[in-house]
Design a protein around this motif. Structure first.
Motif, PDB file in Angstrom:
ATOM      1  N   TYR A 418      73.709 -19.049  70.733  1.00 23.47           N
ATOM      2  CA  TYR A 418      72.669 -18.312  71.542  1.00 23.47           C
ATOM      3  C   TYR A 418      72.015 -17.463  70.369  1.00 23.47           C
ATOM      4  CZ  TYR A 418      75.552 -14.082  72.039  1.00 23.47           C
ATOM      5  OH  TYR A 418      76.208 -13.056  71.925  1.00 23.47           O
ATOM      6  N   THR A 419      71.014 -17.070  70.828  1.00 21.60           N
ATOM      7  CA  THR A 419      70.051 -15.969  70.064  1.00 21.60           C
ATOM      8  C   THR A 419      70.273 -14.680  70.642  1.00 21.60           C
ATOM      9  OG1 THR A 419      68.899 -17.668  69.528  1.00 21.60           O
ATOM     10  CG2 THR A 419      67.992 -15.792  68.594  1.00 21.60           C
ATOM     11  N   ASP A 420      69.691 -14.740  72.038  1.00 22.03           N
ATOM     12  CA  ASP A 420      69.677 -13.460  72.832  1.00 22.03           C
ATOM     13  C   ASP A 420      70.753 -13.309  73.768  1.00 22.03           C
ATOM     14  OD1 ASP A 420      67.316 -12.794  71.904  1.00 22.03           O
ATOM     15  OD2 ASP A 420      66.275 -14.016  73.676  1.00 22.03           O
ATOM     16  N   ARG A 421      71.220 -12.081  73.928  1.00 20.81           N
ATOM     17  CA  ARG A 421      72.383 -11.817  75.063  1.00 20.81           C
ATOM     18  C   ARG A 421      72.133 -12.440  76.331  1.00 20.81           C
ATOM     19  NH1 ARG A 421      74.291  -8.311  78.588  1.00 20.81           N
ATOM     20  NH2 ARG A 421      72.037  -7.439  78.647  1.00 20.81           N
ATOM     21  N   SER A 422      70.962 -11.859  76.730  1.00 17.83           N
ATOM     22  CA  SER A 422      70.548 -12.332  77.996  1.00 17.83           C
ATOM     23  C   SER A 422      70.708 -13.872  78.256  1.00 17.83           C
ATOM     24  CB  SER A 422      69.071 -11.663  78.418  1.00 17.83           C
ATOM     25  OG  SER A 422      68.193 -12.313  77.507  1.00 17.83           O
ATOM     26  N   GLU A 423      70.015 -14.670  77.225  1.00 17.29           N
ATOM     27  CA  GLU A 423      70.148 -16.033  77.530  1.00 17.29           C
ATOM     28  C   GLU A 423      71.702 -16.633  77.500  1.00 17.29           C
ATOM     29  OE1 GLU A 423      69.483 -17.623  73.508  1.00 17.29           O
ATOM     30  OE2 GLU A 423      69.995 -19.551  74.143  1.00 17.29           O
ATOM     31  N   ALA A 424      72.607 -15.946  76.826  1.00 21.83           N
ATOM     32  CA  ALA A 424      74.079 -16.101  77.011  1.00 21.83           C
ATOM     33  C   ALA A 424      74.429 -15.995  78.195  1.00 21.83           C
ATOM     34  CB  ALA A 424      74.929 -15.478  75.792  1.00 21.83           C
ATOM     35  N   VAL A 425      74.139 -14.734  78.742  1.00 16.85           N
ATOM     36  CA  VAL A 425      74.674 -14.263  80.006  1.00 16.85           C
ATOM     37  C   VAL A 425      73.895 -15.268  81.178  1.00 16.85           C
ATOM     38  CG1 VAL A 425      74.632 -12.456  81.928  1.00 16.85           C
ATOM     39  CG2 VAL A 425      74.912 -12.008  79.726  1.00 16.85           C
ATOM     40  N   ALA A 426      72.787 -15.605  80.959  1.00 17.69           N
ATOM     41  CA  ALA A 426      72.272 -16.589  81.883  1.00 17.69           C
ATOM     42  C   ALA A 426      72.798 -17.962  82.035  1.00 17.69           C
ATOM     43  CB  ALA A 426      70.788 -16.831  81.783  1.00 17.69           C
ATOM     44  N   LYS A 427      73.140 -18.348  80.752  1.00 11.25           N
ATOM     45  CA  LYS A 427      74.115 -19.646  80.726  1.00 11.25           C
ATOM     46  C   LYS A 427      75.472 -19.365  81.227  1.00 11.25           C
ATOM     47  CE  LYS A 427      71.531 -22.039  77.222  1.00 11.25           C
ATOM     48  NZ  LYS A 427      71.331 -22.378  75.781  1.00 11.25           N
ATOM     49  N   ALA A 428      75.974 -18.370  81.041  1.00 13.02           N
ATOM     50  CA  ALA A 428      77.400 -18.371  81.408  1.00 13.02           C
ATOM     51  C   ALA A 428      77.305 -18.186  82.876  1.00 13.02           C
ATOM     52  CB  ALA A 428      77.906 -16.984  81.068  1.00 13.02           C
ATOM     53  N   ASN A 429      76.584 -17.742  83.619  1.00 13.04           N
ATOM     54  CA  ASN A 429      76.363 -17.430  85.151  1.00 13.04           C
ATOM     55  C   ASN A 429      76.014 -18.624  85.802  1.00 13.04           C
ATOM     56  OD1 ASN A 429      77.117 -14.900  85.189  1.00 13.04           O
ATOM     57  ND2 ASN A 429      75.327 -13.970  85.279  1.00 13.04           N
ATOM     58  N   ASP A 430      75.503 -19.625  84.897  1.00 13.95           N
ATOM     59  CA  ASP A 430      74.789 -20.937  85.479  1.00 13.95           C
ATOM     60  C   ASP A 430      75.798 -21.925  85.986  1.00 13.95           C
ATOM     61  OD1 ASP A 430      73.217 -22.911  86.485  1.00 13.95           O
ATOM     62  OD2 ASP A 430      72.501 -23.745  84.439  1.00 13.95           O
ATOM     63  N   SER A 431      76.616 -21.531  86.900  1.00 13.51           N
ATOM     64  CA  SER A 431      77.798 -22.281  87.233  1.00 13.51           C
ATOM     65  C   SER A 431      78.135 -22.241  88.729  1.00 13.51           C
ATOM     66  CB  SER A 431      79.231 -22.023  86.285  1.00 13.51           C
ATOM     67  OG  SER A 431      80.341 -22.441  86.819  1.00 13.51           O
ATOM     68  N   GLU A 432      78.863 -23.238  89.321  1.00 16.81           N
ATOM     69  CA  GLU A 432      79.164 -23.062  90.826  1.00 16.81           C
ATOM     70  C   GLU A 432      80.372 -22.048  90.827  1.00 16.81           C
ATOM     71  OE1 GLU A 432      81.623 -25.967  92.990  1.00 16.81           O
ATOM     72  OE2 GLU A 432      81.553 -27.304  91.266  1.00 16.81           O
ATOM     73  N   TYR A 433      81.056 -21.982  89.653  1.00 17.35           N
ATOM     74  CA  TYR A 433      82.344 -21.352  89.700  1.00 17.35           C
ATOM     75  C   TYR A 433      82.105 -19.318  89.169  1.00 17.35           C
ATOM     76  CZ  TYR A 433      84.510 -25.691  89.510  1.00 17.35           C
ATOM     77  OH  TYR A 433      84.829 -26.949  89.945  1.00 17.35           O
ATOM     78  N   GLY A 434      82.952 -18.624  89.644  1.00 16.97           N
ATOM     79  CA  GLY A 434      82.747 -17.429  89.274  1.00 16.97           C
ATOM     80  C   GLY A 434      84.044 -16.887  89.186  1.00 16.97           C
ATOM     81  N   LEU A 435      84.998 -17.167  88.399  1.00 19.45           N
ATOM     82  CA  LEU A 435      86.654 -16.720  88.465  1.00 19.45           C
ATOM     83  C   LEU A 435      86.682 -15.811  87.102  1.00 19.45           C
ATOM     84  CD1 LEU A 435      89.329 -16.522  89.689  1.00 19.45           C
ATOM     85  CD2 LEU A 435      89.915 -18.896  88.633  1.00 19.45           C
ATOM     86  N   ALA A 436      86.947 -16.242  86.113  1.00 17.12           N
ATOM     87  CA  ALA A 436      87.063 -15.373  85.094  1.00 17.12           C
ATOM     88  C   ALA A 436      86.146 -15.572  83.998  1.00 17.12           C
ATOM     89  CB  ALA A 436      88.655 -15.579  84.401  1.00 17.12           C
ATOM     90  N   ALA A 437      85.790 -14.330  83.189  1.00 16.81           N
ATOM     91  CA  ALA A 437      84.940 -14.637  82.088  1.00 16.81           C
ATOM     92  C   ALA A 437      85.205 -13.603  80.805  1.00 16.81           C
ATOM     93  CB  ALA A 437      83.355 -14.266  82.500  1.00 16.81           C
ATOM     94  N   TYR A 438      84.824 -13.671  79.798  1.00 14.28           N
ATOM     95  CA  TYR A 438      85.541 -12.944  78.650  1.00 14.28           C
ATOM     96  C   TYR A 438      84.393 -12.524  77.684  1.00 14.28           C
ATOM     97  CZ  TYR A 438      89.530 -15.362  80.084  1.00 14.28           C
ATOM     98  OH  TYR A 438      90.541 -15.701  80.870  1.00 14.28           O
TER      99      TYR A 438
END
Ligand code: NAD
Length: 503
Positions: A418-438
Motif C-alpha cells: 500500500y501507499t497510504d495508511r488510510s488505504e491499508a486500513v480501508a482494505k483491512a476493514n473490508d472483510s465480513e470478519y472483525g476478530l483480530a488485527a495487527y
C-alpha cells in the motif's frame, strides 16, 4: 527425520492405542454425566492427523445421553449457585494446579489428535491453567452494585448465574477454547455441558477428568462426545432448562445457531471465524516485524482464528520485509508435532488441505506469485501420510482472489502493498470478519490512529499473540458477539437483577 509415536493417552482413558493395529475395541466411557463416566450408543475413532493412524476412540452420544447431561446440569445448578464463592474459587484454583501438574501428558494427548507441535500444545495447556486461575479470581469480584436511596427506599443491582450452559468448542485450540468457557461459567455459578469437536475429543476427556478430580461436584461439569453435533444441540435447544450456549467455531455454524435460537432469546456467545490483517507502517523494525508475522502465521500450521492472513506492507519496505519473512519461513521445520524440532505440523484433514490448495491455485491463476512454498509437502518418511502443506508466502495478491475473502486456516501468507495508511486500513476493514488485527511500527501517533480505525475486537501492536486471560477476547461483525476473558468474560455468564426495597 525422527518421528515420535504419540503414546500418551488421557488419564483413565479406557481405550485407544498407538497405531491402527493396536486399537482396543472394548467399550469406552468418555461421557461424563452427573459425576459418572459412561459410554454412549457407539464409539468413533480418533486419528493422528500427521499419519492417519487411529490413536483412540471416544463414546458417541445421541439425544438420550445429552438430555441426561442436561438433567444433571439442571439438578446440580441450585447447589452450585448457592456454593460460597470462596469454595467455587478454591476449586478452580485447584483445577489450575492439577492441569499444571499434568501439563506434559496433556500436551502429548493434544499433539496426538490435533497435530500441533508439542511446545505449542504445552503452551496451550498452561494458558488453560491461567484461564482457570483468572476465573477463580474473577469469581470473587462478580459484584453487583447499590443505588443511592430514592424517596421510597434503597435499590440494588444483583448479578446471578445464568443457569446450565452448553459449551461447544472447536478442534484447533481444543484445550484452551473449552477451558475458557468452563472456567468462566463455573466461576459465575453456572453448570456446564461441554461438547468438544469430534476430531479432538481425547484432550477434552483428559482435561475434564483432571479438573473434576480437583473437586468439582457431580453434575456441575458434564461432557458429551458425539459425531452428531447438530442433532444433540437441537435436542438441547428445544429444552428451556438450557439457559445459554457458548460457541466457538466457524461463522457458518455460529450463524446457524443464532438462527436456530430463533425467538427464544436464550443467551448466546459466539466466537467465530477471522481473517486477520496486519498493517506494517513505514517505520516498522523489519526483523522484529518479520519474526512476529511468521510466528503468528505459522503457529498451529496457520489453523488459528487470529493468525495473520492478510499482510499490508508499506511499499517502501515491502521488498526488505518480504525477504526477511521468506528467510524465516524457509527456516521452519515441517513434520510430526511430536518430533523434536518441528515448527509446523499437519493440517487437520484432507478437506483442510483441499481448501488451502484451492486458495493458492486460485490466487496464482489470477496473478499472485509464490515466493516460497506453494505446494503440498511430501516427506521422505512415508508414515507421514497426513495433510501437510508447505509454509507459503504469496505476493502480488489482490482483492479479486479467494484468499482475500475466505478465512485461510492454513500455512499461507498473502502479501499486499500500500501507499497510504488510510488505504491499508480501508482494505483491512473490508472483510465480513472483525476478530483480530495487527499493527507494526514505532511512531506512537501513527500506531494509535491505525488501531483506532481498525474494526476488530482484538489488536496486537507489535505483538503477535494479543491474548491473555486478563483481556476480553472476541470479534466484531461476523466474528462473533460477547467476550471471553477479562472482566467482561464472566458477565457473559451472569444475569442482572434490579431490586428495589421498601420497608
Ligand atoms: P466448526 O464450526 O465446524 O465446529 C465447531 C464446533 O461446533 C465443534 O464442536 C462441532 O462439533 C460443532 N458443530 C458443528 N456443527 C454444529 C451444529 N450444526 N450445531 C452445533 N454444533 C455444531 O468449526 P471447527 O472447524 O471445529 O473450528 C474452526 C473454526 O473455528 C474456524 O472458523 C476458526 O476461525 C473458528 N475459531 C474461532 C475462535 C474464536 O475465538 N473466535 C477460536 C478458535 C476457532
Amino acid at each position: 527425520m525422527h518421528v515420535q509415536t504419540p503414546a500418551a493417552r488421557p488419564a483413565g482413558f479406557e481405550a485407544g492405542g498407538s497405531g491402527a493395529d493396536s486399537v482396543d475395541r472394548t467399550p469406552i466411557a468418555t461421557l461424563l454425566i452427573g459425576g459418572n463416566w459412561r459410554s454412549g450408543t457407539g464409539t468413533f475413532d480418533v486419528t493422528d492427523p500427521a499419519t492417519g493412524a487411529v490413536i483412540g476412540q471416544a463414546s458417541d452420544s445421541g439425544v438420550v445421553e445429552v438430555l441426561a447431561a442436561l438433567d444433571a446440569a439442571s439438578t446440580a445448578f441450585a447447589d452450585w449457585k448457592a456454593t460460597p464463592v470462596e469454595t467455587r474459587s478454591s476449586i478452580l484454583h485447584r483445577a489450575a494446579d492439577a492441569i499444571r501438574a499434568e501439563a506434559d501428558s496433556l500436551a502429548s494427548v493434544m499433539t496426538a489428535e490435533n497435530g500441533k507441535p508439542l511446545a505449542e500444545s504445552r503452551g496451550e495447556i498452561l494458558n488453560s491453567a491461567r484461564m482457570l486461575e483468572w476465573s477463580a479470581q474473577e469469581a470473587r469480584r462478580a459484584c453487583g452494585r447499590t443505588v443511592p436511596n430514592a424517596a421510597q427506599g434503597p435499590s440494588m443491582v444483583l448479578t446471578q448465574p445464568v443457569g446450565p450452559v452448553l459449551a461447544i468448542s472447536p478442534w484447533n485450540f481444543p484445550a484452551s477454547m473449552l477451558v475458557r468457557k468452563i472456567a468462566m461459567a463455573l466461576a459465575a455459578g453456572c453448570t456446564v455441558i461441554a461438547k468438544p469437536a469430534d476430531l479432538t475429543p481425547l484432550i477434552a476427556v483428559a482435561i475434564i477428568r483432571t479438573i473434576t478430580e480437583a473437586g468439582i461436584p457431580a453434575g456441575v461439569l458434564n461432557l458429551i462426545t458425539t459425531t452428531d453435533p447438530a442433532g444433540v444441540t437441537a435436542a438441547l435447544m428445544d429444552d428451556p432448562r438450557l439457559r445459554k450456549i457458548s460457541f466457538t467455531g466457524s461463522t457458518r455454524v455460529g450463524l446457524g445457531l443464532a438462527e436456530a435460537n430463533g425467538s427464544r432469546l436464550r443467551r448466546l456467545s459466539l466466537e467465530m471465524g477471522g481473517h486477520s490483517p496486519a498493517i506494517v507502517l513505514p517505520d516498522a523494525e523489519i526483523e522484529a516485524a518479520a519474526s512476529a508475522i511468521v510466528a503468528s502465521k505459522f503457529a498451529n500450521a496457520g489453523q488459528s482464528c487470529i493468525a495473520v492472513n492478510r499482510l499490508y506492507v508499506h511499499e517502501d519496505l515491502a521488498s526488505d520485509l518480504v525477504d526477511a519473512i521468506v528467510r524465516k519461513t524457509e527456516a521452519l521445520t515441517v513434520g510430526h508435532g511430536a518430533a523434536e524440532g518441528t515448527d509446523v505440523g499437519p493440517l487437520i484433514n484432507d478437506a483442510a488441505l483441499a481448501k488451502v490448495t484451492a486458495q493458492v491455485d486460485d490466487a496464482v491463476s489470477k496473478g499472485a506469485r509464490v515466493v516460497t512454498g506453494g505446494a503440498v509437502w511430501t516427506p521422505a518418511d512415508k508414515s507421514l501420510a497426513g495433510a501437510f502443506y508447505q509454509p507459503t508466502v504469496l505476493v502480488d495478491v489482490d482483492e479479486t482472489m479467494l484468499i482475500s475473502r475466505e478465512e485461510t486456516f492454513g500455512p499461507v501468507l498473502a502479501v499486499y502493498t500500500y501507499t497510504d495508511r488510510s488505504e491499508a486500513v480501508a482494505k483491512a476493514n473490508d472483510s465480513e470478519y472483525g476478530l483480530a488485527a495487527y499493527v507494526f511500527g514505532r511512531d506512537v501517533a501513527e500506531l494509535w490512529k491505525t488501531f483506532d480505525d481498525l474494526e476488530f475486537g482484538v489488536i496486537g501492536v507489535n505483538d503477535p499473540f494479543p491474548v491473555r486471560p486478563e483481556l476480553p477476547f472476541g470479534g466484531l461483525k461476523n466474528s462473533g458477539q460477547e467476550r471471553e476473558g477479562g472482566s467482561e468474560g464472566i458477565e457473559a455468564y451472569l444475569e442482572t437483577k434490579a431490586v428495589s426495597l421498601r420497608f
